[in-house]
Design a protein around this motif. Structure first.
Motif, PDB file in Angstrom:
ATOM      1  N   VAL A   1       0.697  -1.145  -0.063  1.00 41.33           N
ATOM      2  CA  VAL A   1       0.068   0.152   0.031  1.00 41.33           C
ATOM      3  C   VAL A   1       0.860   1.468  -0.229  1.00 41.33           C
ATOM      4  N   PRO A   2       0.477   2.347  -0.519  1.00 42.15           N
ATOM      5  CA  PRO A   2       1.291   3.499  -0.427  1.00 42.15           C
ATOM      6  C   PRO A   2       1.609   4.051   1.104  1.00 42.15           C
ATOM      7  N   ALA A   3       2.834   4.480   1.177  1.00 43.04           N
ATOM      8  CA  ALA A   3       3.477   4.635   2.650  1.00 43.04           C
ATOM      9  C   ALA A   3       4.307   6.170   2.353  1.00 43.04           C
ATOM     10  N   LEU A   4       4.256   6.578   3.778  1.00 41.87           N
ATOM     11  CA  LEU A   4       5.047   7.875   3.787  1.00 41.87           C
ATOM     12  C   LEU A   4       6.022   7.667   4.669  1.00 41.87           C
TER      13      LEU A   4
ATOM     14  N   LYS B   1       8.076   9.654   0.251  1.00 43.22           N
ATOM     15  CA  LYS B   1       6.998   8.598  -0.273  1.00 43.22           C
ATOM     16  C   LYS B   1       7.598   7.421  -0.808  1.00 43.22           C
ATOM     17  N   ILE B   2       7.175   6.218  -0.276  1.00 44.16           N
ATOM     18  CA  ILE B   2       7.585   5.073  -0.794  1.00 44.16           C
ATOM     19  C   ILE B   2       6.634   4.222  -1.515  1.00 44.16           C
ATOM     20  N   PRO B   3       7.050   4.072  -2.775  1.00 42.31           N
ATOM     21  CA  PRO B   3       6.058   3.468  -3.996  1.00 42.31           C
ATOM     22  C   PRO B   3       5.817   2.128  -3.404  1.00 42.31           C
ATOM     23  N   THR B   4       4.645   1.498  -4.090  1.00 40.48           N
ATOM     24  CA  THR B   4       4.340   0.062  -3.691  1.00 40.48           C
ATOM     25  C   THR B   4       5.026  -0.937  -4.545  1.00 40.48           C
ATOM     26  N   GLU B   5       5.138  -2.117  -3.919  1.00 39.74           N
ATOM     27  CA  GLU B   5       5.980  -3.312  -4.686  1.00 39.74           C
ATOM     28  C   GLU B   5       7.276  -2.785  -5.302  1.00 39.74           C
ATOM     29  N   VAL B   6       8.139  -2.100  -4.547  1.00 36.73           N
ATOM     30  CA  VAL B   6       9.514  -1.833  -4.979  1.00 36.73           C
ATOM     31  C   VAL B   6      10.318  -2.279  -3.762  1.00 36.73           C
ATOM     32  N   LEU B   7      11.360  -2.980  -3.880  1.00 41.21           N
ATOM     33  CA  LEU B   7      12.280  -3.378  -2.814  1.00 41.21           C
ATOM     34  C   LEU B   7      12.871  -2.302  -2.487  1.00 41.21           C
TER      35      LEU B   7
ATOM     36  N   SER C   1      18.251   7.015  15.549  1.00 41.76           N
ATOM     37  CA  SER C   1      16.977   7.846  14.835  1.00 41.76           C
ATOM     38  C   SER C   1      15.713   7.346  15.052  1.00 41.76           C
ATOM     39  N   LEU C   2      14.481   8.016  14.998  1.00 40.00           N
ATOM     40  CA  LEU C   2      13.094   7.674  15.055  1.00 40.00           C
ATOM     41  C   LEU C   2      12.454   8.241  13.927  1.00 40.00           C
ATOM     42  N   CYS C   3      11.569   7.250  13.173  1.00 40.18           N
ATOM     43  CA  CYS C   3      11.072   7.382  12.081  1.00 40.18           C
ATOM     44  C   CYS C   3       9.515   7.085  12.278  1.00 40.18           C
ATOM     45  N   ILE C   4       8.492   7.736  11.651  1.00 36.64           N
ATOM     46  CA  ILE C   4       7.096   7.527  11.822  1.00 36.64           C
ATOM     47  C   ILE C   4       6.509   7.034  10.199  1.00 36.64           C
ATOM     48  N   LEU C   5       6.307   5.842  10.143  1.00 37.53           N
ATOM     49  CA  LEU C   5       5.824   5.395   8.972  1.00 37.53           C
ATOM     50  C   LEU C   5       4.086   5.462   8.847  1.00 37.53           C
ATOM     51  N   PHE C   6       3.832   6.035   7.846  1.00 37.54           N
ATOM     52  CA  PHE C   6       2.230   5.991   7.459  1.00 37.54           C
ATOM     53  C   PHE C   6       1.770   5.239   6.286  1.00 37.54           C
ATOM     54  N   LYS C   7       0.720   4.088   6.535  1.00 36.01           N
ATOM     55  CA  LYS C   7       0.650   3.494   5.279  1.00 36.01           C
ATOM     56  C   LYS C   7      -0.654   3.387   5.171  1.00 36.01           C
TER      57      LYS C   7
END
Length: 97
Positions: free
Chosen positions: A46-49, A75-81, A90-96
């Motif tokens: 799914v789309p992710a940020l 922005k992280i594209p779908t289906e891409v390794l 570091s601290l990251c927040i991933l929104f999916k």
């Protein structure tokens, strides 16, 4: 929640993640890294940020290598390794979704 995340990180050998919020259509995850930790190659369906809240990471996919620093997003594209490597603690927040 974040205290638990950082307590787990103290003895972890890999990045530590914890779900902040999850609904039927979205998921928000906090991911903590110590300097040099790598989140191995994976894909998202799914789309992710990705938002870096503290520190910095290197995002890698195919021939792309991009530094993402505090308060920057990717922005992280779908289906891409892709993978992440921490340049520092570091601290990251991933929104999916």
């Amino acid at each position: 929640m974040f205290q638990e995340l950082f307590q787990k990180l103290e003895t972890a050998e890999n990045p530590v993640a914890i779900a902040i919020q999850k609904t039927a259509t979205t998921k928000v995850v906090a991911i903590a890294f110590k300097k040099g930790m790598i989140l191995k190659e994976h894909k998202t369906e799914v789309p992710a940020l990705l938002l870096v809240v503290k520190g910095g990471v290197v995002y890698r996919e195919h021939n792309l290598e991009e530094q993402i620093l505090t308060f920057q997003e990717k922005k992280i594209p779908t289906e891409v390794l892709h993978s992440l490597e921490a340049l520092e603690d570091s601290l990251c927040i991933l929104f999916k979704g």
